[in-house]
Design an enzyme around this catalytic site. Sequence first.
Site, PDB file in Angstrom:
ATOM      1  N   GLY A  72       0.860  -1.202   0.170  1.00 28.64           N
ATOM      2  CA  GLY A  72       0.017  -0.092   0.095  1.00 28.64           C
ATOM      3  C   GLY A  72       0.863   1.255  -0.036  1.00 28.64           C
ATOM      4  O   GLY A  72       1.941   1.035  -0.352  1.00 28.64           O
ATOM      5  N   SER A  73       0.196   2.300   0.485  1.00 23.14           N
ATOM      6  CA  SER A  73       1.126   3.702   0.607  1.00 23.14           C
ATOM      7  C   SER A  73       2.014   3.605   1.474  1.00 23.14           C
ATOM      8  O   SER A  73       2.157   2.773   2.574  1.00 23.14           O
ATOM      9  CB  SER A  73       0.014   4.719   0.927  1.00 23.14           C
TER      10      SER A  73
ATOM     11  N   GLY B  18       2.415   2.043   5.239  1.00 18.87           N
ATOM     12  CA  GLY B  18       3.462   1.200   5.436  1.00 18.87           C
ATOM     13  C   GLY B  18       4.226   1.575   6.912  1.00 18.87           C
ATOM     14  O   GLY B  18       4.636   0.898   7.660  1.00 18.87           O
TER      15      GLY B  18
ATOM     16  N   GLU C  75       5.653  -3.623   0.642  1.00 16.37           N
ATOM     17  CA  GLU C  75       5.645  -3.138  -0.744  1.00 16.37           C
ATOM     18  C   GLU C  75       4.987  -1.973  -0.635  1.00 16.37           C
ATOM     19  O   GLU C  75       3.734  -1.750  -0.971  1.00 16.37           O
ATOM     20  CB  GLU C  75       5.094  -4.198  -1.478  1.00 16.37           C
TER      21      GLU C  75
END
Length: 517
Positions: free
Chosen positions: A247-248, A252, A269
């Site tokens: 995600g963003s 994260g 990721e």
Amino acid sequence: MQATTTSFGIEEALEQLGIKEVNKGTSTGKNWFSDGEEITSHSPVDGQVIAKVTTTSKEDYEKVMESATSAFKDWRLKPAPLRGEIVRQFGDELRRLKEPLGKLVSYEMGKSYQEGLGEVQEMIDICDFAVGLSRQLHGLTMHSERPGHRMYEQYHPLGVVGIISAFNFPVAVWAWNTALAWVCGDVCVWKPSEKTPLTGVACQKIAAKVFADNNLPEGISCLINGDYKVGEMMTNDKRVPLISATGSIRMGKIVAQAVAGRLGKSLLELGGNNAIIVAPDADIKMTVIGAVFGAVGTAGQRCTSTRRLIIHESIYDKVKDAVVAAYNQLRIGNPLDEKNHVGPLIDKDAVKNYQTALKKVVEEGGKIIVEGGVLEGEGYESGCYVKPAIAEAENSYEIVQHETFGPVLYMMKYSGDVENALELQNGVVQGLSSAIMTNNLREAEHFLSVQGSDCGIANVNIGTSGAEIGGAFGGEKETGGGRESGSDAWKVYMRRQTNTINYTTELPLAQGIKFDL
Ligand code: UN1
């Protein structure tokens, strides 16, 4: 006339995948439960309600964790090749259901049907990879410094793996994680994005059938649904040794801190800000294909989407004209209709972010060279269709430094050597994917060298998106440092144990220490 969903076989696809009007959103396999609030899944394709999914309550989550932790005790005892056989069967089911699942991905998320099929293909490929891996979870054997001793390492499964996935790859990223985690002997609890809950339900049904057909217990594959609060139940839960989150960067950082706070492991990721360097002797035709697919594919909503084109001044105008001409050919519309190249953004919030980016780049001094805008009228009723846009901009602009999840491409010039292009390319906080288009060996090797790209993925004469599953996928810096999918990414799903065995009648100490009694 607006093409109806019927003409693209969506109803049949939903039927084949077992999606009902209201679906329970919590599952341990064959058991589905939860009567929590409902998430309504709207299609960005036509704005219609596809179906609803109930969210997971704290009590439901506890049931899931009980089931998962108990299933782990059983699943970890199965020989890895047998676990591989289950993943093989799962891959076969995906082959059988590739078309309906690809269609649902396209309809719920908005990517083109071709890309929806491609995503399911990634799931199939990672299953094949994991099947082979199930016989190759190798550790090393080392030479002991002591006589009559043997030293080696082995890998054991971790336990429950929590997966938090994003809307843009609603099914493939789950499969990258589960296929590996399962052969490693872990069990999985998955929270799909609340923007794409139906693809989650569909995948869980496919997996659950395979586990049940093989008389395996409930809990090996689990599904939970809801917003970040449901995700937090997992990130704060000591029973979940590994959280894999996509995600963003903002999300994260929150996940990383929560998981690190309890000394758990996280696999992140996060965002990308991927550039293609176009060097003086780049092949223009290849550059155009790579750049345009990279920038407008999945409507610019891949982590690997091309966001920046860094072009040598000597060919700047030529490349610019060719890319602009290609943009003029793009057909934007229903992604299920294979004549269209670009589908909608995921929702109206994404449209706002896209509009804000275009406004900001102009405010900062950029020049729009391919006009953007929101499309209206027949076929565009969902309000989520936008025109892919290009702006000439400086790398230092705040907006250029930022990942806007949409089809906005920034073009910039460099002069002199490839070092200057690399300074721009690496001059962002993200470090996911990168590419250079060149026929010059010196430049290509420099780009790949220690002084070159600082990204997790660095390609030559290929765009930034569309990585194969066989390589490790992930990025550096604020992209989070995680690696998923191929190569030795499986090691993160296991714990390593070093074993030293003494087969003598003496007990010599390491480092030659004397301790005589
Ligand atoms: C993502 O955008 O989260 O490399 C994953 C690619 C795809 C995966 C992207 N194979 O573009």
